[in-house]
Design an enzyme around this catalytic site. Sequence first.
Site, short mmCIF file in Angstrom:
data_model
loop_
_atom_site.label_atom_id
_atom_site.label_comp_id
_atom_site.label_asym_id
_atom_site.label_seq_id
_atom_site.Cartn_x
_atom_site.Cartn_y
_atom_site.Cartn_z
N GLU A 111 0.83 -1.21 0.00
CA GLU A 111 0.00 0.00 0.00
C GLU A 111 0.87 1.26 0.00
O GLU A 111 0.56 2.24 -0.69
CB GLU A 111 -0.92 -0.01 1.22
CG GLU A 111 -2.02 -1.06 1.12
CD GLU A 111 -2.90 -1.10 2.35
OE1 GLU A 111 -4.10 -0.81 2.23
OE2 GLU A 111 -2.38 -1.41 3.43
N GLU A 131 -3.87 -9.21 4.06
CA GLU A 131 -4.51 -8.88 5.34
C GLU A 131 -5.68 -9.79 5.67
O GLU A 131 -5.96 -10.06 6.85
CB GLU A 131 -4.98 -7.41 5.34
CG GLU A 131 -3.86 -6.40 5.45
CD GLU A 131 -3.27 -6.00 4.12
OE1 GLU A 131 -2.54 -5.00 4.06
OE2 GLU A 131 -3.53 -6.69 3.10
#
Length: 710
Positions: A111, A131
Amino acid sequence: MSNAASSHTPFTRHGRVAVITWSNPPVNGISFALRQHVTAGLDAALADADIDAIVLTGDGRMFSGGADIREFNTPRSTAEPTTPQLIMRIENCAKPVVAAIHGSALGGGLELALGCHWRVALSDVSVALPEVKLGLLPGGGGTQRLPRLIGVPKALDWIVTGRTIPAPDAREAGVLDALFDTDLIGNAVAFASKLDNTTGLRATGKLPVRVPADAADLFGKAREHARKTARGMDAPLQCIACVEESTRSTLEEGLRFERSRFMELVNGTQSKAIRHLFFAEREAAKPPRDAQDATLRDVRRVGVIGAGTMGTGIAMAFANAGYPVTLVEVADANLQKGLSTIQRNYDATVNKGRLAAEVAQARIDRIHGTTDMRQLADMDLVIEAAFEDIAVKHGLFRQLDQIVRQGAILATNTSRLDINDIAAVTTRPQDVVGLHFFSPANVMKLLEIVRGSATAADVLATVLHVAKKIGKVPAVVGVCDGFVGNRMVSPYTREAHFLLEEGATPQQVDQALERFGLAMGPLRMGDMAGLDISWAARKRLAPTRPRHIRYCHIADRLCESGRLGQKTGAGFYRYEAGSRAPIPDPKVEEIINACAAESGITRRAITDEEIIERTMYALVNEAARILEDGVAQRGSDIDVIYVNGYSFPAVRGGPLFHADTVGLPRVLERIREFHRVHGELWTPAPLLERLVAEGRPISTYEVPAAMRTA
């Protein structure tokens, strides 16, 4: 211009390019300190008129493994600059920012890279947003920026599965802009030097989202698939919701939506449970203190005795990891049957597209079958997986003691028997250890490593190392009947049987626990494993059972009538030929009613809540006794064992984490009530009472070293 950083500039100067390098071993987790460091570097580089572009990179073995999960649910995780704030700061920089990736960019690491204007990498890197595997979603803008960069369908797949993407595929998708074989920093600096502050400021977040024409169908099917494959998990559905939001919101709105869903998950029980297991598995895999510095024995050749279901599975587990395996059976017919089973298993995997035919053949070729025990003479590790009978084990280990070279490790796959008793028939008990695999051994992750009283420290360290090499989740346990897992199964199953006697039906018990999250209820599980296995254990232990203690005869009566489970077409349920679907059977109800009448029990209505409490808290009470006995090293090891070996729902973190989630005082209160109503079998474990009195959790309890037998 010097390449050295001055004491006042938190970056290294490469001509007119600033290189900001962070370090947070072992995986460069994005901690509060790391975020501060990068922010200081950006401030300095942006303020320096001699700097035209910025390169961000990680020290050590990878770019970044993502958020530092040790800081989750602490003030540091939300201290500013937060990860989303840092990424937005990077994206809005007035000078081009290039991410230089080596090793891996995972989760928040990817990210952060998506927030950069450009991304370059070594050709062997991998990227992922995993995640979801921790019960979370990408909380640093991944669900909003990735769809803008690579398209909604592909981004949805990457995020919901958490799959790892190799560099060439990431380059083709548009995540990486350039790949290099060597000299990452030199090439990244050269790349950045060519950028200017107009064309070089390419912000992923400002790209438009290309909404697929079939978006409604795409998201609908994704939800349907997630509900089937990730039963009971919130994170996949929240990931889908966030990606869907990217198709109908501005970046700012989407980021707010993503952040709210992320905070909901990170503060929820499911993610806390999965993160508990994440750390617990790593702790369980470490050698006990006295074995941490032991020199590992060399294990290159492995022998397996027994070509039944367990032995063939063990042989496959080692062959899959590259070990040559010698598989021994007494009779050639049994050996050929076992080798045929191995061939069928690999063929099925190839036919499903999960394994290339040539890889499967290479694994098959590593397994050599024989009926000659003498071929085990030069093995480094021999694992006995024969019939669960102490006399059989004694005979085999006496033979192995005579045949196998000195210094080799001799292991038994027994699920309940005394390792010390087995080791005692050899002249080298220090080389004997229990390796309790779970069936099917080539699939199930758990490996209970049973330490005998004489097991050498280097043997223990070696088998822990080997367990990791063959892809198992190991846990070291001590010697007692059933060790940890099966010792706990006994009271769990006992309560399931008592509940039948008191008024429940087999399907009610199983369905209540399956709704709780178990893959299979205890009665269906018994039918699948074979009711004769536990029947044999009960008969073996019958002489030690006090006559005044309550005992349920239902399972014994089923076995006595030939109902041994799926293999005989009948157990707690009946089964049609060729089917594993359990069908309620009135004959079982007759047996249950007869046993209840003989025991003087008036059957009553049983609630699902009582089924869950009695079976779960029976596990917890027995686990506390196991910890008191030092058979497990820590409470979290027991959670690891139950999740990986007995399909306890990971989203509940294991039976002890579940107890802490409910509240240990509440659990003890119910156990005391069951003790009052149901008698001696529910006597509360002293450790449980002590932990409640001290206000301490059980899932993080560590047994003092002096008390451990593990």
